[in-house]
Design an enzyme around this catalytic site. Structure first.
Site, PDB file in Angstrom:
ATOM      1  N   HIS A   1       0.837  -1.205   0.000  1.00 28.11           N
ATOM      2  CA  HIS A   1       0.000   0.000   0.000  1.00 28.11           C
ATOM      3  C   HIS A   1       0.880   1.267   0.000  1.00 28.11           C
ATOM      4  O   HIS A   1       0.722   2.145  -0.849  1.00 28.11           O
ATOM      5  CB  HIS A   1      -0.898  -0.023   1.245  1.00 28.11           C
ATOM      6  CG  HIS A   1      -1.801   1.164   1.382  1.00 28.11           C
ATOM      7  ND1 HIS A   1      -3.123   1.151   0.999  1.00 28.11           N
ATOM      8  CD2 HIS A   1      -1.568   2.414   1.860  1.00 28.11           C
ATOM      9  CE1 HIS A   1      -3.657   2.342   1.234  1.00 28.11           C
ATOM     10  NE2 HIS A   1      -2.735   3.133   1.756  1.00 28.11           N
ATOM     11  N   GLU A   2       1.815   1.309   0.926  1.00 27.24           N
ATOM     12  CA  GLU A   2       2.673   2.504   1.016  1.00 27.24           C
ATOM     13  C   GLU A   2       3.590   2.620  -0.206  1.00 27.24           C
ATOM     14  O   GLU A   2       3.936   3.722  -0.623  1.00 27.24           O
ATOM     15  CB  GLU A   2       3.476   2.520   2.317  1.00 27.24           C
ATOM     16  CG  GLU A   2       2.622   2.538   3.597  1.00 27.24           C
ATOM     17  CD  GLU A   2       1.594   3.671   3.651  1.00 27.24           C
ATOM     18  OE1 GLU A   2       1.808   4.711   3.003  1.00 27.24           O
ATOM     19  OE2 GLU A   2       0.562   3.488   4.333  1.00 27.24           O
TER      20      GLU A   2
ATOM     21  N   GLU B   1      -4.658   8.003  -2.903  1.00 24.28           N
ATOM     22  CA  GLU B   1      -5.150   6.732  -2.369  1.00 24.28           C
ATOM     23  C   GLU B   1      -5.460   5.759  -3.505  1.00 24.28           C
ATOM     24  O   GLU B   1      -5.358   4.541  -3.328  1.00 24.28           O
ATOM     25  CB  GLU B   1      -6.377   6.993  -1.494  1.00 24.28           C
ATOM     26  CG  GLU B   1      -6.735   5.877  -0.546  1.00 24.28           C
ATOM     27  CD  GLU B   1      -5.684   5.578   0.529  1.00 24.28           C
ATOM     28  OE1 GLU B   1      -4.736   6.367   0.724  1.00 24.28           O
ATOM     29  OE2 GLU B   1      -5.817   4.524   1.182  1.00 24.28           O
TER      30      GLU B   1
ATOM     31  N   HIS C   1       1.748   4.658  -2.728  1.00 25.58           N
ATOM     32  CA  HIS C   1       1.850   6.100  -2.466  1.00 25.58           C
ATOM     33  C   HIS C   1       3.225   6.636  -2.906  1.00 25.58           C
ATOM     34  O   HIS C   1       3.328   7.642  -3.601  1.00 25.58           O
ATOM     35  CB  HIS C   1       1.682   6.381  -0.972  1.00 25.58           C
ATOM     36  CG  HIS C   1       0.261   6.324  -0.477  1.00 25.58           C
ATOM     37  ND1 HIS C   1      -0.747   7.096  -1.003  1.00 25.58           N
ATOM     38  CD2 HIS C   1      -0.322   5.603   0.515  1.00 25.58           C
ATOM     39  CE1 HIS C   1      -1.887   6.857  -0.356  1.00 25.58           C
ATOM     40  NE2 HIS C   1      -1.655   5.943   0.565  1.00 25.58           N
TER      41      HIS C   1
END
Ligand code: ZN
Length: 504
Positions: free
Chosen positions: A266-267, A296, A270
């Site tokens: 997930h990170e 997001e 980003h």
């Protein structure tokens, strides 16, 4: 009428000014990273002062009279589209910051600083009443703030626009309503299904060092640029930085190796977005991320559409087995099932699965909207919260610790932030579908560990533009259609229909 020479000069001066503002902000970002990752706790009082000084320097630079004069002179002439976009973005920020009196800004900053420990203690003690007066004050101050920014607008719409400036609140609301209706039904069907997923595929103890090595393997495989990034641990995983240095953090729980892996991916999403912003536009809106929804969308795309796909598990399982020899018998199908199980009794947003997650968001959205509208008393929040959990998710918190006190956002005064999480997931599905339209099916490439084509597509269609386009324009250009929940609903219905053997 300004001449070309004076226009060019005014533009250069504006850019010089906003580059300085960005540098102040990015320096604060490094201090915040340091605070979360390595700073000794005793450093807090000095760090708070450093950050507050940087924040007022940034505010002074932005709201200086000269910024307003430069904007006015540049708005009186015809600019090329890129420069016009820069002026549009600076104007937005300038208008917001100059419309709110300094006294209110200070009150808000003081109130949120004080609110944090009050919220933390109330959560620990399961004592909503201890937090209620603070929440009331924050709601009141935020309503005042909204009235200064735009006295004629719906105050919640004004607050929402701080995080998502260009998608209309009506659009967001319609999309969240669609999610609520479709997901309540889908989650019911999942709960009624007899399917038995391999939910205990990752049961056991998993050494934190081996988990970290596995997270690094995943970042390697996805193409993370280690020359411009690093992986560390933090209590609440986040990523931060610029296109020259975008860092990732994660955390390790020895009983949950999937948690650290999915949060790392997930990170990565980003950070990968940040790294894709153009180097030569550093410090200007053209070199900055569009907004929270688009940010997001990038993390959810990698976490869910890639990292939770069957193809990814077929590719990545051998690496997992190498790091954890105890998992020698695990199949890709079992790992896929474990990574996608739907929890029918979970009360906690950050532990939610890909389906129920959005109902957690819808509940917060509905409550904060009414709070800001003045249609809901703070004292009624726990009751309304619990009722909605019962209605949408079939679970009822027994404590406020596990209920309306679980999230930090309201103690920050962040009303209007929650929706961007779900809007990001919706956009992730829309972008992924558009990438597959352009590139052909991606599963085969994921199964071989080839992520270049997808990454290039995202670079060209999303990252490279910075804030050149508004969000609706960016979505339309990248996908050929307006922002829509259809691809997301199609994706979850297909995926969970197959996993849980539902009739579709
Ligand atoms: Zn995120």
């Amino acid at each position: 009428m300004a001449t070309d020479a004076t226009t060019a000069e005014a533009y250069d001066r504006l850019v010089e000014r906003i580059e300085r503002i960005s540098n102040v902000g990015n320096a604060a970002g490094v201090l915040r990273w340091d605070q979360e990752v390595i700073m000794p706790e005793a450093g807090t009082p000095a760090r708070a002062k450093q950050l507050s000084t940087l924040s007022s320097i940034g505010h002074e630079l932005l709201t200086d009279e000269e910024t307003g004069e430069l904007l006015a002179s540049l708005e009186s002439v015809e600019l090329d589209p890129e420069r016009a976009a820069v002026v549009r973005e600076v104007r937005r920020k300038y208008d917001r910051e100059t419309s709110v009196p300094g006294e209110l800004v200070e009150k808000l900053s003081e109130a949120t600083t004080n609110a944090h420990p009050v919220w933390r203690r109330a959560r620990e003690d399961d004592d909503f009443e201890a937090f209620a007066p603070t929440l009331e004050e924050l709601v009141e101050l935020k309503r005042e703030y909204a009235a200064h920014v735009d006295p004629d607008a719906d105050p919640y719409a004004v607050l929402f626009a701080d995080y998502e400036p260009y998608l209309e609140l009506e659009t967001a609301e319609a999309v969240l309503g669609e999610l609520r209706d479709a997901l309540v039904e889908l989650i019911d069907a999942v709960a009624d299904s007899d399917a038995e997923l391999a939910t205990d595929a990752f049961a056991g103890e998993f050494d934190a060092d081996a988990q970290e090595a596995l997270c690094r393997d995943a970042l390697d495989a996805l193409g993370y640029d280690w020359d411009r990034g690093r992986l560390d641990t933090a209590p609440h995983p986040f990523s931060s930085g610029t296109q020259f240095d975008a860092r990732v953090t994660t955390r390790f729980d020895e009983s949950d190796p999937l948690g650290s892996l999915t949060s790392t991916i997930h990170e990565f999403g980003h950070a990968n977005y940040t790294l894709g912003l153009p180097d030569d536009a550093y410090g200007t809106p053209l070199g900055q991320a569009r907004d929270l929804t688009v940010h997001e969308s990038q993390s959810r795309l990698w976490e869910n559409h890639v990292g939770r796909s069957r193809a990814f598990w077929e590719f990545f399982l051998p690496t997992v087995r190498e790091r954890f020899p105890d998992l020698a018998e695990l199949t890709a199908r079992e790992a896929y099932e474990a990574a996608n199980q739907v929890y029918d009794d979970n009360l906690i947003r950050v532990e939610a699965d890909e389906l129920t997650y959005h109902l957690h968001i819808v509940i917060r959205f509905e409550i904060e909207r009414e709070l800001i509208a003045g249609d809901l008393e703070v004292s009624a929040v726990p009751h309304v919260w619990n009722e909605k959990y019962e209605e949408y998710l079939g679970v009822r918190p027994e404590t406020d610790t596990e209920g309306c006190l679980q999230d930090i956002h309201w103690s920050h005064g962040s009303f209007g932030y929650f929706p961007t999480y779900s809007l990001g997931s919706v956009l992730a599905a829309q972008l992924y579908a558009a990438a597959e339209d352009d590139l052909g099916e991606l599963d085969g490439r994921i199964r071989e560990g080839k992520f270049d084509d997808l990454n290039r597509w995202l670079r060209e269609n999303v990252h490279a533009h910075g804030q050149r386009y508004t969000t609706p324009e960016l979505v339309e250009r990248a996908t050929g259609e307006a922002f829509t929940a259809d691809p997301f609903l199609e994706y979850v219905e297909g995926k969970y229909g197959e996993l849980y053997g539902l009739e579709t």
